[in-house]
Design a protein around this motif. Structure first.
Motif, PDB file in Angstrom:
ATOM      1  N   ASN A 185       5.954   3.837   3.928  1.00  0.00           N
ATOM      2  CA  ASN A 185       6.126   3.278   2.599  1.00  0.00           C
ATOM      3  C   ASN A 185       6.979   4.422   1.969  1.00  0.00           C
ATOM      4  O   ASN A 185       8.049   4.182   1.232  1.00  0.00           O
ATOM      5  CB  ASN A 185       5.260   2.779   1.715  1.00  0.00           C
ATOM      6  N   GLN A 226       0.697  -1.264   0.018  1.00  0.00           N
ATOM      7  CA  GLN A 226       0.086   0.099   0.085  1.00  0.00           C
ATOM      8  C   GLN A 226       0.666   1.145   0.119  1.00  0.00           C
ATOM      9  O   GLN A 226       2.083   1.269   0.301  1.00  0.00           O
ATOM     10  CB  GLN A 226      -1.026   0.132   1.255  1.00  0.00           C
ATOM     11  N   ASN A 227       0.294   2.223  -0.689  1.00  0.00           N
ATOM     12  CA  ASN A 227       0.911   3.558  -0.543  1.00  0.00           C
ATOM     13  C   ASN A 227       0.665   4.458   0.555  1.00  0.00           C
ATOM     14  O   ASN A 227       0.027   5.391   0.512  1.00  0.00           O
ATOM     15  CB  ASN A 227       0.567   4.277  -1.882  1.00  0.00           C
ATOM     16  N   THR A 228       1.550   3.919   1.763  1.00  0.00           N
ATOM     17  CA  THR A 228       1.352   4.742   2.850  1.00  0.00           C
ATOM     18  C   THR A 228       2.389   5.478   3.242  1.00  0.00           C
ATOM     19  O   THR A 228       3.451   5.759   2.432  1.00  0.00           O
ATOM     20  CB  THR A 228       1.532   3.633   4.233  1.00  0.00           C
TER      21      THR A 228
END
Length: 110
Positions: free
Chosen positions: A7, A2-4
């Protein structure tokens, strides 16, 4: 993944470190530090494993296994392809480690 935010932060740090090590002197210094750390680790392992002398064969088998895994990682890539910095540092760590073990063996043999 996921694009957190975490990250994204780790990707940004990895990208900036990769660009920082493009400089040949920084790359050489990192590889030299890897080699010296491997030399230190070889000396430390040989002195600590030889203290009790109970698990010498198990420790030797484990070290050979780690060395062979490192060699498999380094030499499985294309020879002409540019190596990643972590692969080169891991290989030089292995070379320093093996060199230190050879020197320790020569010391014990003399």
């Amino acid at each position: 993944m996921q694009n957190t935010r975490l990250n994204n932060l780790l990707d940004t740090i990895a990208r900036s470190l990769g660009q920082w090590f493009v400089n040949p002197w920084r790359r050489f210094s990192l590889l030299l530090i890897s080699w010296l750390f491997g030399f230190f680790m070889g000396s430390a392992v040989s002195t600590t494993a030889g203290q009790k002398a109970e698990l010498d064969i198990v420790v030797a088998a484990f070290l050979v296994l780690l060395t062979e895994i490192t060699s498999r990682i380094f030499y499985s890539r294309n020879f002409f392809a540019r190596q990643a910095i972590w692969v080169e540092s891991l290989n030089l760590l292995k070379i320093g480690f093996i060199y230190s073990l050879f020197l320790e063996a020569f010391k014990l043999g003399s």
